[in-house]
Design an enzyme around this catalytic site. Structure first.
Site, PDB file in Angstrom:
ATOM      1  N   LYS A  85      -7.589 -15.421  16.483  1.00  0.00           N
ATOM      2  CA  LYS A  85      -7.396 -16.759  15.897  1.00  0.00           C
ATOM      3  C   LYS A  85      -5.995 -17.265  16.195  1.00  0.00           C
ATOM      4  O   LYS A  85      -5.805 -18.408  16.607  1.00  0.00           O
ATOM      5  CB  LYS A  85      -7.546 -16.698  14.362  1.00  0.00           C
ATOM      6  CG  LYS A  85      -8.949 -16.546  13.863  1.00  0.00           C
ATOM      7  CD  LYS A  85      -8.979 -16.713  12.332  1.00  0.00           C
ATOM      8  CE  LYS A  85     -10.180 -15.983  11.768  1.00  0.00           C
ATOM      9  NZ  LYS A  85     -10.404 -16.240  10.343  1.00  0.00           N
ATOM     10  N   LYS A 137      -4.727  -7.714   8.501  1.00  0.00           N
ATOM     11  CA  LYS A 137      -5.714  -7.958   7.442  1.00  0.00           C
ATOM     12  C   LYS A 137      -5.623  -6.882   6.394  1.00  0.00           C
ATOM     13  O   LYS A 137      -5.269  -5.732   6.705  1.00  0.00           O
ATOM     14  CB  LYS A 137      -7.129  -7.951   8.027  1.00  0.00           C
ATOM     15  CG  LYS A 137      -8.146  -8.622   7.137  1.00  0.00           C
ATOM     16  CD  LYS A 137      -8.032 -10.128   7.271  1.00  0.00           C
ATOM     17  CE  LYS A 137      -9.124 -10.877   6.595  1.00  0.00           C
ATOM     18  NZ  LYS A 137      -9.261 -12.217   7.159  1.00  0.00           N
TER      19      LYS A 137
HETATM   20  N1  GLU Z   1      -7.944 -15.168   5.399  1.00  0.00           N
HETATM   21  C1  GLU Z   1      -7.887 -16.324   6.232  1.00  0.00           C
HETATM   22  C2  GLU Z   1      -8.507 -16.041   7.584  1.00  0.00           C
HETATM   23  O1  GLU Z   1      -9.331 -15.151   7.705  1.00  0.00           O
HETATM   24  C3  GLU Z   1      -6.491 -16.904   6.310  1.00  0.00           C
HETATM   25  C4  GLU Z   1      -5.432 -15.981   6.833  1.00  0.00           C
HETATM   26  C5  GLU Z   1      -4.039 -16.583   6.702  1.00  0.00           C
HETATM   27  O2  GLU Z   1      -3.914 -17.678   6.210  1.00  0.00           O
HETATM   28  O3  GLU Z   1      -3.103 -15.895   7.101  1.00  0.00           O
HETATM   29  O4  GLU Z   1      -8.278 -16.709   8.550  1.00  0.00           O
END
Ligand code: GLU
Length: 427
Positions: free
Chosen positions: A107, A119
């Site tokens: 991402k 994570k």
């Molecule tokens: N938990 C969200 C995701 O899976 C946001 C992660 C974030 O904002 O760092 O993208």
């Protein structure tokens, strides 16, 4: 459910998470190959660089002490500090956290942020815990992982069943440990503690932008289009509202307990008003259908915004939508991706569609670092620019290479990380 039932469910879930991890590895391998990187690069990127497992004793309200298990995975920090949410869920396991950390790297690459992926997760059921118990658990987690996190190391954020209050407790614990305030340690905070305007709605905003861009490619007008949203949590509920406000007809929604479908369109404002803080609303109604039935209903745009493994080889042939936008992490299996693509369905993959959340988390961190805060309009304008560019970049890769959008997104996401690894001389 008896003890054996619970154990079987746990084993099923672990197997499913292992499958998620291995299918992520398959696509990363293919993406790296297409980009011209060696198998050594794949060996490095196929698992997180670091994975910490912690056990945390927490005092419960009845006076007993319960030992909770938690994880923090850091996939790759060649580009910059790792970044990603922390989920509280009874079925979290280390394979899932690893796969989720890898998706965060992708991402961040897709929307071009100066981060790698991380994570975290804690095995717990927040729906059965008091606020006091949740606070003690959140603080215990920060103490347990404090060595490996920090504003320039690894920056947590909300994820499934965690919210701005939990981020606030975590920030407070971290600031007490370090003996100075450090708002850039975590994102998704309440506004008064240095949160960003627009962060709460950011994932849904990002999905909305992807839907609009995908609809353009398919010649579908969002105004008047019929939309099914599976899941009524943070992403799903705001998305249903945005779609409704954009003039689309939201014909189906669901939560963990069931689904509602009405071809004439649902009263979204009413449902949002009745929704509880965990996103449950269907328990109020008798005329519900199952989540699986909902996915196969007639609609133009289908948005799985709930959990993993929803569109599989068993139902991919029966999906009626011409656009599927993955607001959840991992809702479609690789076999199902192939079937949908062959059937001409435009599938916008999770690593692209759900990247609005981390994008505004990055904006939050930038604002914390400079101590100057933006308006919601400024945040949304910047998010719009980033996501339109990311969508069109991935779409173009998929068109020129004649590959599905998932592989194209993995290529866009892995490139920066692999180049950073090379420049650093790691390989
Ligand atoms: N938990 C969200 C995701 O899976 C946001 C992660 C974030 O904002 O760092 O993208």
């Amino acid at each position: 459910m008896g003890a054996t039932g619970v154990n079987n469910q746990k084993i099923d879930k672990e197997q499913e998470s292992l499958n998620l991890l291995s299918s992520t590895q398959v696509v990363i391998h293919e993406a790296l190959n297409k980009l011209g990187f060696s198998d050594e690069m794949y060996e490095l990127l196929k698992e997180p660089l670091r994975m910490l497992t912690v056990r945390m004793p927490v005092k419960m309200d009845d006076g007993s002490v319960k030992i909770f298990t938690g994880y923090r995975a850091q996939h790759n920090d060649a580009v910059g500090p790792t970044k990603g949410g922390v989920r509280f869920h009874p079925e979290v396991n280390e394979h899932e956290v690893k796969a989720l950390a890898m998706w965060m790297s992708l991402k961040c690459g897709i929307v071009d942020l100066p981060y790698g992926g991380g994570k975290g997760g804690i095995i717990c059921d927040p729906r059965t815990m008091s606020m006091g118990e949740l606070e003690r658990l959140s603080r215990a987690y920060v103490r347990a992982i404090s060595q490996i996190v920090g504003p320039t190391k690894d920056i947590p954020a909300p994820d499934v069943y965690t919210n701005s209050q939990i981020m606030a407790w975590m920030l407070d614990e971290y600031s007490m440990l370090r003996e100075y305030d450090s708002p850039g340690f975590i994102t998704g905070k309440p506004l008064v503690l240095g949160g960003s305007q627009g962060r709460e709605k950011a994932t849904a905003q990002g999905v909305t932008i992807c839907i609009r861009e995908a609809a353009k490619k398919k010649g579908i007008n969002v105004e008047g289009a019929s939309v099914v949203v599976q899941g009524f949590g943070n992403a799903g509920s705001f998305l249903a509202k945005f779609m409704h406000d954009a003039g689309a007809k939201v014909v189906g929604i669901s939560d963990a307990y069931g689904a509602l479908y009405d071809p004439e369109g649902l009263d979204i404002d009413y449902l949002l008003d009745r929704r509880d803080s965990f996103g449950t609303v269907t328990t109020l109604f008798d005329n519900t259908i199952t989540n699986q039935e909902l996915l196969e209903k007639e609609c133009d745009i289908l948005v799985p915004a709930a959990i993993t493994n929803q569109i599989t080889i068993d139902n991919a042939h029966n999906i009626k939508a011409s656009i599927v936008v993955e607001a959840a992490n991992g809702p479609t299996t690789l076999e199902a991706t192939k079937i949908l693509t062959e059937r001409g369905v435009l599938l916008v993959p999770d690593v692209l569609a759900s990247s609005g959340g981390v994008t505004v988390s990055y904006f939050e961190w930038v604002q914390n670092n400079q101590g100057y805060y933006w308006t919601e309009e400024e945040v949304n304008e910047k998010l719009e620019l980033v996501l339109v560019q990311a969508f069109n970049n991935v779409y173009q890769i998929s068109q020129t290479r004649n590959i599905d959008m998932r592989l194209a997104a993995y290529m866009a996401g892995a490139r920066k990380m692999a180049e950073a690894v090379k420049f650093r001389g790691w390989l």
